[in-house]
Scaffold this motif. Sequence first.
Motif, short mmCIF file in Angstrom:
data_model
loop_
_atom_site.label_atom_id
_atom_site.label_comp_id
_atom_site.label_asym_id
_atom_site.label_seq_id
_atom_site.Cartn_x
_atom_site.Cartn_y
_atom_site.Cartn_z
N GLN A 34 -20.51 14.11 -5.04
CA GLN A 34 -21.59 14.03 -4.05
C GLN A 34 -22.51 15.24 -4.17
O GLN A 34 -23.74 15.11 -4.07
N ALA A 35 -21.94 16.42 -4.42
CA ALA A 35 -22.74 17.63 -4.57
C ALA A 35 -23.65 17.54 -5.80
O ALA A 35 -24.80 17.99 -5.78
N CYS A 36 -23.13 16.95 -6.87
CA CYS A 36 -23.93 16.80 -8.09
C CYS A 36 -25.08 15.82 -7.88
O CYS A 36 -26.21 16.05 -8.36
N VAL A 37 -24.82 14.73 -7.18
CA VAL A 37 -25.88 13.76 -6.89
C VAL A 37 -26.94 14.40 -6.00
O VAL A 37 -28.14 14.22 -6.21
N LYS A 38 -26.52 15.16 -5.01
CA LYS A 38 -27.48 15.86 -4.14
C LYS A 38 -28.34 16.82 -4.96
O LYS A 38 -29.56 16.92 -4.76
N ALA A 39 -27.70 17.53 -5.90
CA ALA A 39 -28.44 18.46 -6.74
C ALA A 39 -29.47 17.70 -7.58
O ALA A 39 -30.60 18.16 -7.76
N ALA A 40 -29.08 16.53 -8.08
CA ALA A 40 -30.01 15.71 -8.86
C ALA A 40 -31.21 15.30 -8.02
O ALA A 40 -32.37 15.39 -8.46
N LEU A 41 -30.96 14.85 -6.81
CA LEU A 41 -32.05 14.46 -5.92
C LEU A 41 -32.95 15.67 -5.60
O LEU A 41 -34.18 15.56 -5.58
N ASP A 42 -32.32 16.81 -5.37
CA ASP A 42 -33.08 18.01 -5.00
C ASP A 42 -34.02 18.48 -6.10
O ASP A 42 -35.08 19.06 -5.82
N VAL A 43 -33.65 18.25 -7.38
CA VAL A 43 -34.51 18.70 -8.47
C VAL A 43 -35.47 17.61 -8.94
O VAL A 43 -36.16 17.79 -9.93
N LEU A 63 -21.08 6.45 -6.58
CA LEU A 63 -22.53 6.60 -6.60
C LEU A 63 -23.16 5.90 -5.40
O LEU A 63 -24.10 6.43 -4.79
N GLY A 64 -22.65 4.71 -5.06
CA GLY A 64 -23.18 4.01 -3.90
C GLY A 64 -23.05 4.83 -2.63
O GLY A 64 -23.99 4.92 -1.82
N ARG A 65 -21.90 5.46 -2.45
CA ARG A 65 -21.71 6.30 -1.26
C ARG A 65 -22.59 7.55 -1.32
O ARG A 65 -23.12 8.00 -0.30
N ALA A 66 -22.75 8.12 -2.51
CA ALA A 66 -23.55 9.35 -2.65
C ALA A 66 -25.03 9.10 -2.36
O ALA A 66 -25.73 10.00 -1.88
N LEU A 67 -25.51 7.89 -2.67
CA LEU A 67 -26.92 7.59 -2.47
C LEU A 67 -27.20 6.91 -1.13
O LEU A 67 -28.36 6.67 -0.79
N ALA A 68 -26.16 6.62 -0.39
CA ALA A 68 -26.33 5.97 0.91
C ALA A 68 -27.21 6.83 1.81
O ALA A 68 -27.06 8.05 1.89
N GLY A 69 -28.18 6.18 2.47
CA GLY A 69 -29.07 6.91 3.36
C GLY A 69 -30.35 7.38 2.70
O GLY A 69 -31.29 7.81 3.39
N GLN A 70 -30.40 7.32 1.37
CA GLN A 70 -31.63 7.68 0.67
C GLN A 70 -32.63 6.53 0.77
O GLN A 70 -32.25 5.37 0.90
#
Length: 327
Positions: A34-43, A63-70
Amino acid sequence: MEFRRLGRSGLNVSEISYGNWITHGSQVEEEQAQACVKAALDVGITTFDTADVYANTRAESVLGRALAGQRRESLEIFTKVFWPTGPGGPNDKGLGRKHILESANASLGRLQTDYIDLYQAHRFDPTVPLEETFLAFADLVRAGKVLYIGVSEWKADQIRAGAELARELKVPFISNQPQYSMIWRVIEPEVVPASEEAGISQIVWSPIGQGVLTGKYLPGQAPPAGSRATDASGSNFISRLLGNDELLTKVQNLRPIAEEAGLSMAQLAVAWVLQNPNVASAIIGATRPEQVQENVKASGVKLDAEVLKRIDEVLAGVIVDDPSLGG
């Protein structure tokens, strides 16, 4: 982050995309994923690539859970179909209509989305008529469950045949996903010309040679702890590279080139694949957010002809470009 059009379509993708082949559901815990996906979104990464077979469906779920809410409209979510993920029944693999339609519905559920931006045939299936495969894809597109169609590791003649059917069925076939790096160039002689002719782009995996092009693997030394080479899910892919001391030595000679360009070894490797105009995006994976933050800096980098020539000279003798080895 810079963006490129995928093939001759209207779909923009981030030059650096985030993939979770070996990491999610396998090499790293979900919190770290989840932290890696957030980092990807942040950059600024908007393009995320996965497959139903990765970690036997767990990677899609993570991945589905990590992107939920976006905001869904701000993301491009890619997945793939081909390999078995269920109990191994006779229809639980390949590119037959039954497996494609059932796999697509299962992926939508795991990814927590109503549609897949790019649905890719993970390999070519010689056992099923190509017409059946593309008709199933066309039905998914017309149902609104899939926006675009792609393939992965298809050879030039397979791409041409698929492109012809796609035109007949009016299906937006826009991409191929091959392995491509400074040391693995098998797509250049045949696949890239066929793709340009068909109006499709490459979304390339393993741009840093499964980690070898970072320079962290040294000849005659054990792999660093926690590296891909020490993980069971990825070690078989990298083992043949680590046994090549000539390759590992030559890679170390890339370090001065990277330093002069103001890049890390990984950034140089990712930037190199993006110099190919037929490459729309380079997929990076990560086990730590810092890796995402480092590799994304390859976006927008322009390497001049002299740098590209020096890279070729350093790697002479270890570059693999035989098109028969692709697919």
